[in-house]
Design a protein around this motif. Structure first.
Motif, mmCIF file in Angstrom:
data_model
loop_
_atom_site.group_PDB
_atom_site.id
_atom_site.type_symbol
_atom_site.label_atom_id
_atom_site.label_comp_id
_atom_site.label_asym_id
_atom_site.label_seq_id
_atom_site.Cartn_x
_atom_site.Cartn_y
_atom_site.Cartn_z
ATOM 1 N N SER A 114 6.250 -20.827 -24.072
ATOM 2 C CA SER A 114 4.628 -20.774 -23.747
ATOM 3 C C SER A 114 4.514 -19.897 -22.539
ATOM 4 C CB SER A 114 4.237 -22.013 -23.584
ATOM 5 O OG SER A 114 4.843 -22.609 -22.734
ATOM 6 N N PRO A 115 3.481 -19.262 -22.345
ATOM 7 C CA PRO A 115 3.428 -18.030 -21.137
ATOM 8 C C PRO A 115 3.882 -18.724 -19.757
ATOM 9 C CG PRO A 115 1.469 -18.292 -22.525
ATOM 10 C CD PRO A 115 2.550 -19.052 -23.183
ATOM 11 N N ARG A 116 3.534 -20.028 -19.502
ATOM 12 C CA ARG A 116 3.787 -20.472 -18.241
ATOM 13 C C ARG A 116 5.414 -20.790 -18.041
ATOM 14 N NH1 ARG A 116 -1.296 -23.237 -18.688
ATOM 15 N NH2 ARG A 116 -2.498 -22.722 -16.998
ATOM 16 N N LEU A 117 5.903 -21.348 -19.230
ATOM 17 C CA LEU A 117 7.401 -21.478 -19.252
ATOM 18 C C LEU A 117 8.266 -20.027 -19.030
ATOM 19 C CD1 LEU A 117 9.376 -23.624 -19.350
ATOM 20 C CD2 LEU A 117 9.189 -23.812 -21.894
ATOM 21 N N THR A 118 7.639 -19.146 -19.785
ATOM 22 C CA THR A 118 8.170 -17.883 -19.581
ATOM 23 C C THR A 118 8.209 -17.315 -18.329
ATOM 24 O OG1 THR A 118 7.108 -17.409 -21.722
ATOM 25 C CG2 THR A 118 8.132 -15.501 -20.487
ATOM 26 N N ALA A 128 14.837 -25.086 -15.905
ATOM 27 C CA ALA A 128 13.274 -25.136 -16.193
ATOM 28 C C ALA A 128 13.113 -26.442 -16.969
ATOM 29 C CB ALA A 128 12.847 -23.966 -16.872
ATOM 30 N N PHE A 129 13.918 -26.747 -17.984
ATOM 31 C CA PHE A 129 13.639 -27.888 -18.753
ATOM 32 C C PHE A 129 14.041 -28.975 -17.701
ATOM 33 C CE2 PHE A 129 14.548 -25.617 -23.214
ATOM 34 C CZ PHE A 129 13.238 -25.130 -23.073
ATOM 35 N N HIS A 130 15.211 -28.938 -16.836
ATOM 36 C CA HIS A 130 15.458 -29.960 -16.096
ATOM 37 C C HIS A 130 14.337 -30.257 -15.165
ATOM 38 C CE1 HIS A 130 18.041 -32.615 -13.741
ATOM 39 N NE2 HIS A 130 17.348 -32.128 -12.528
ATOM 40 N N LEU A 131 13.739 -29.282 -14.500
ATOM 41 C CA LEU A 131 12.669 -29.697 -13.426
ATOM 42 C C LEU A 131 11.428 -30.237 -14.335
ATOM 43 C CD1 LEU A 131 13.006 -26.532 -11.530
ATOM 44 C CD2 LEU A 131 13.548 -28.577 -10.863
ATOM 45 N N LEU A 132 11.408 -29.884 -15.501
ATOM 46 C CA LEU A 132 10.095 -30.227 -16.144
ATOM 47 C C LEU A 132 10.184 -31.646 -16.844
ATOM 48 C CD1 LEU A 132 9.039 -26.658 -17.644
ATOM 49 C CD2 LEU A 132 7.602 -27.867 -15.802
ATOM 50 N N ASP A 133 11.282 -31.732 -17.170
ATOM 51 C CA ASP A 133 11.469 -32.852 -17.932
ATOM 52 C C ASP A 133 11.833 -33.958 -17.001
ATOM 53 O OD1 ASP A 133 11.900 -34.813 -20.134
ATOM 54 O OD2 ASP A 133 13.658 -33.893 -20.487
ATOM 55 N N ARG A 134 13.052 -33.829 -16.359
ATOM 56 C CA ARG A 134 13.663 -34.878 -15.886
ATOM 57 C C ARG A 134 13.386 -35.222 -14.451
ATOM 58 N NH1 ARG A 134 19.216 -34.601 -17.998
ATOM 59 N NH2 ARG A 134 19.036 -34.572 -20.209
ATOM 60 N N ASP A 135 12.763 -34.032 -13.589
ATOM 61 C CA ASP A 135 12.969 -34.429 -12.232
ATOM 62 C C ASP A 135 11.636 -33.610 -11.710
ATOM 63 O OD1 ASP A 135 13.460 -35.325 -9.831
ATOM 64 O OD2 ASP A 135 15.346 -34.291 -9.696
ATOM 65 N N LEU A 169 7.925 -19.330 -15.583
ATOM 66 C CA LEU A 169 9.048 -19.832 -14.815
ATOM 67 C C LEU A 169 10.435 -19.511 -15.177
ATOM 68 C CD1 LEU A 169 9.700 -22.308 -13.173
ATOM 69 C CD2 LEU A 169 9.659 -23.918 -14.986
ATOM 70 N N ILE A 170 10.984 -19.390 -16.200
ATOM 71 C CA ILE A 170 12.266 -19.143 -16.456
ATOM 72 C C ILE A 170 12.497 -17.577 -16.081
ATOM 73 C CG2 ILE A 170 13.786 -18.325 -18.400
ATOM 74 C CD1 ILE A 170 12.631 -20.628 -20.103
ATOM 75 N N ASP A 171 11.485 -16.668 -16.289
ATOM 76 C CA ASP A 171 11.780 -15.322 -15.417
ATOM 77 C C ASP A 171 11.898 -15.560 -14.076
ATOM 78 O OD1 ASP A 171 11.727 -14.188 -17.996
ATOM 79 O OD2 ASP A 171 9.607 -13.409 -17.953
ATOM 80 N N ALA A 172 11.167 -16.405 -13.254
ATOM 81 C CA ALA A 172 11.269 -16.350 -11.868
ATOM 82 C C ALA A 172 12.546 -17.112 -11.647
ATOM 83 C CB ALA A 172 9.870 -17.263 -11.314
ATOM 84 N N LEU A 173 13.036 -17.979 -12.290
ATOM 85 C CA LEU A 173 14.393 -18.599 -12.105
ATOM 86 C C LEU A 173 15.516 -17.615 -12.158
ATOM 87 C CD1 LEU A 173 13.833 -22.022 -13.525
ATOM 88 C CD2 LEU A 173 14.293 -21.782 -11.297
ATOM 89 N N ARG A 174 15.393 -16.812 -13.305
ATOM 90 C CA ARG A 174 16.389 -15.748 -13.354
ATOM 91 C C ARG A 174 16.366 -14.726 -12.440
ATOM 92 N NH1 ARG A 174 16.425 -12.781 -18.857
ATOM 93 N NH2 ARG A 174 18.021 -11.697 -17.791
ATOM 94 N N ARG A 175 15.533 -14.733 -11.259
ATOM 95 C CA ARG A 175 15.864 -13.751 -10.304
ATOM 96 C C ARG A 175 16.859 -14.265 -9.516
ATOM 97 N NH1 ARG A 175 10.924 -10.541 -8.111
ATOM 98 N NH2 ARG A 175 9.737 -10.007 -10.381
ATOM 99 N N LEU A 176 17.194 -15.483 -9.228
ATOM 100 C CA LEU A 176 18.425 -15.929 -8.515
ATOM 101 C C LEU A 176 19.659 -15.507 -8.686
ATOM 102 C CD1 LEU A 176 16.945 -19.796 -8.484
ATOM 103 C CD2 LEU A 176 16.932 -18.260 -6.472
ATOM 104 N N PRO A 177 20.571 -15.259 -7.611
ATOM 105 C CA PRO A 177 21.848 -14.704 -8.038
ATOM 106 C C PRO A 177 22.571 -15.653 -8.994
ATOM 107 C CG PRO A 177 21.680 -15.209 -5.764
ATOM 108 C CD PRO A 177 20.248 -15.628 -6.296
ATOM 109 N N GLY A 178 23.204 -15.040 -10.050
ATOM 110 C CA GLY A 178 24.032 -15.761 -10.838
ATOM 111 C C GLY A 178 23.443 -16.351 -11.712
ATOM 112 N N VAL A 179 22.305 -16.369 -12.064
ATOM 113 C CA VAL A 179 21.454 -17.134 -13.021
ATOM 114 C C VAL A 179 20.832 -16.385 -14.252
ATOM 115 C CG1 VAL A 179 19.366 -18.592 -13.499
ATOM 116 C CG2 VAL A 179 20.643 -18.706 -11.267
#
Lengths: 199, 238
Positions: free
Chosen positions: A5-9, A30-37, A11-21
């Protein structure tokens, strides 16, 4: 059509900007943050926001700082008369953690490399020249990396300090603690031998 | 087409960080010319290649892959890095920048590789020899690229000449702005310089011969060196 979905996309694109991700790790985070914690997610969001609005660069040493007074530029450090030049913030932290050095620093945020467009202005050397001109630096300690670029940078820094009559030293390079000569490369070994000290 | 190359004599021209722990290398090799290579994991804390993959060090490289970017498979140093320090590092960078800007990838010129290796060896010597090494490399580079200097045997050392890339050296009645002394042209032809004026003339002529090949974008290394020299001069005043 996108997989998420657009918001999830976003978030994932934002996380991918981190080095090594990469895409897989970003999805997992993203799933961990949204679902578990979700608490951790909120914490992360505020911490990031805080950091961005509250952390700037110290104009004197070019390290990150958040208070009015930079923690690496205080009067006690100034009194030591020593100023250590490093290539990046991680180098500063390494010296601070691993050594008893408690003088001032100057972070170049790079090294001289004309092929990559890094010159004296990009490294903030005019600012360093001002600091050296203020008169309370008695020793300039050069801690640039032992690479060709680091050597050239060290040479230039040394010229800057010498022309003002400031003592210049360079950290030693050689065999690592607990290392074995047999496995040390020839370049390091020849540096270690030429920089030997009386016992 | 995928090919595999082993133990190829090479020098690194430049390297930059790539992804998390890899390096992107630009190497100049004897048989394959300039090649782009990825050194996977070379920036990792345990990499044995970190100390080896340095510019100005004679290397033997092995890689696999065709196309634009090969994958480095092995690297060893065949000698110690050349002891370049201070301004001489800039001289070395200048040679590297010339090769990157003027020689296309995968365009081998074994004589140019030899000239590069020879010039590097002379860079740590005294100032005049280092300057001469740069001039001789520039001259070889032009010749290999098909823009060789036109300096005939019959140059009169006492006469004066104009020089342009298409017509070569043409005599003029006397010294005029932009003209060269015959002795300087002869010195450049014979690659043997006797004094500062011959060196200055050679430098001017080669700079003018190289400039049109750069496509309007000037070289970074000489600009940076000039900038640093001018700042270093100013420091005692401030």
């Amino acid at each position: 059509m996108s997989l998420y979905s657009p918001r999830l996309t976003r978030l994932i694109d934002a996380l991918r900007r981190l080095p090594g991700v990469g895409p897989k790790s970003a999805q997992r985070m993203a799933f961990h943050l949204l679902d578990r914690d979700r608490d951790a997610a909120r914490l992360l969001a505020t911490a990031l926001d805080d950091a961005l609005s509250g952390i700037a660069r110290c104009p004197d040493c070019r390290m990150f700082k958040e208070d009015d007074e930079c923690r690496y530029c205080g009067p006690a450090r100034r009194q030591s008369g020593q100023l250590c030049v490093v290539e990046g913030p991680a180098d500063l932290v390494a010296i601070e953690q691993g050594t008893p050095f408690r003088g001032r620093y100057f972070v170049l945020m790079g090294r001289l490399s004309p092929l990559d467009g890094m010159g004296p202005d990009e490294l903030g050397l005019p600012r360093l020249a001002e600091t050296l001109g203020e008169g309370d630096v008695q020793e300039l300690i050069i801690a640039t990396n032992p690479t060709v670029e680091g050597e050239a940078t060290a040479y230039y820094l040394a010229e800057m300090a010498k022309s003002r009559g400031i003592r210049v030293t360079r950290i030693a390079h050689g065999v690592p603690m607990g290392g074995e000569l047999e496995y040390v490369d020839g370049g390091t070994l020849s540096h270690a031998l030429s920089g030997r000290q009386p016992v | 087409m995928r090919e595999r190359v082993t133990l190829e004599p090479a020098y690194l021209l430049n390297r930059r960080p790539y992804q998390d722990s890899s390096l992107l290398l630009e190497a100049y090799t004897r048989q394959y010319g300039r090649v782009g290579l990825v050194a996977r994991g070379a920036r990792g804390p345990k990499s044995k290649l970190r100390g080896v993959l340095q510019p100005f060090t004679p290397l033997l490289l092995g890689w696999a892959g065709g196309g634009d970017l090969g994958t480095l498979q092995g690297a060893e140093a065949v000698g110690p890095p050349l002891p370049l320090s201070g301004e001489r590092v800039f001289f070395g960078w200048y040679l590297n920048e010339l090769l990157i800007r003027l020689v296309a990838r995968a365009d081998p010129h074994p004589p140019l590789f030899e000239a590069y290796a020879l010039a590097l060896q002379q860079l740590p010597d005294d100032a005049e020899l280092a300057q001469d090494a740069l001039r001789i490399f520039e001259k070889t580079l032009l010749a290999e690229l098909g823009y060789g200097l036109l300096l005939p045997d019959g140059i009169d050392p006492q006469a004066h000449y104009r020089y342009d890339g298409e017509r070569g050296a043409r005599p003029v009645p006397g010294p005029e702005p932009g003209s060269y002394a015959g002795a300087s042209l002869a010195a450049l032809r014979d690659e043997h310089f006797a004094n500062a004026s011959e060196r200055g003339d050679a430098r001017r002529l080669l700079r003018d011969a190289i400039a049109p090949l750069l496509g309007g974008r000037s070289l970074e290394t000489p600009r940076l060196l000039r900038e640093m020299r001018s700042k270093a001069d100013k420091i005692p005043d401030s």
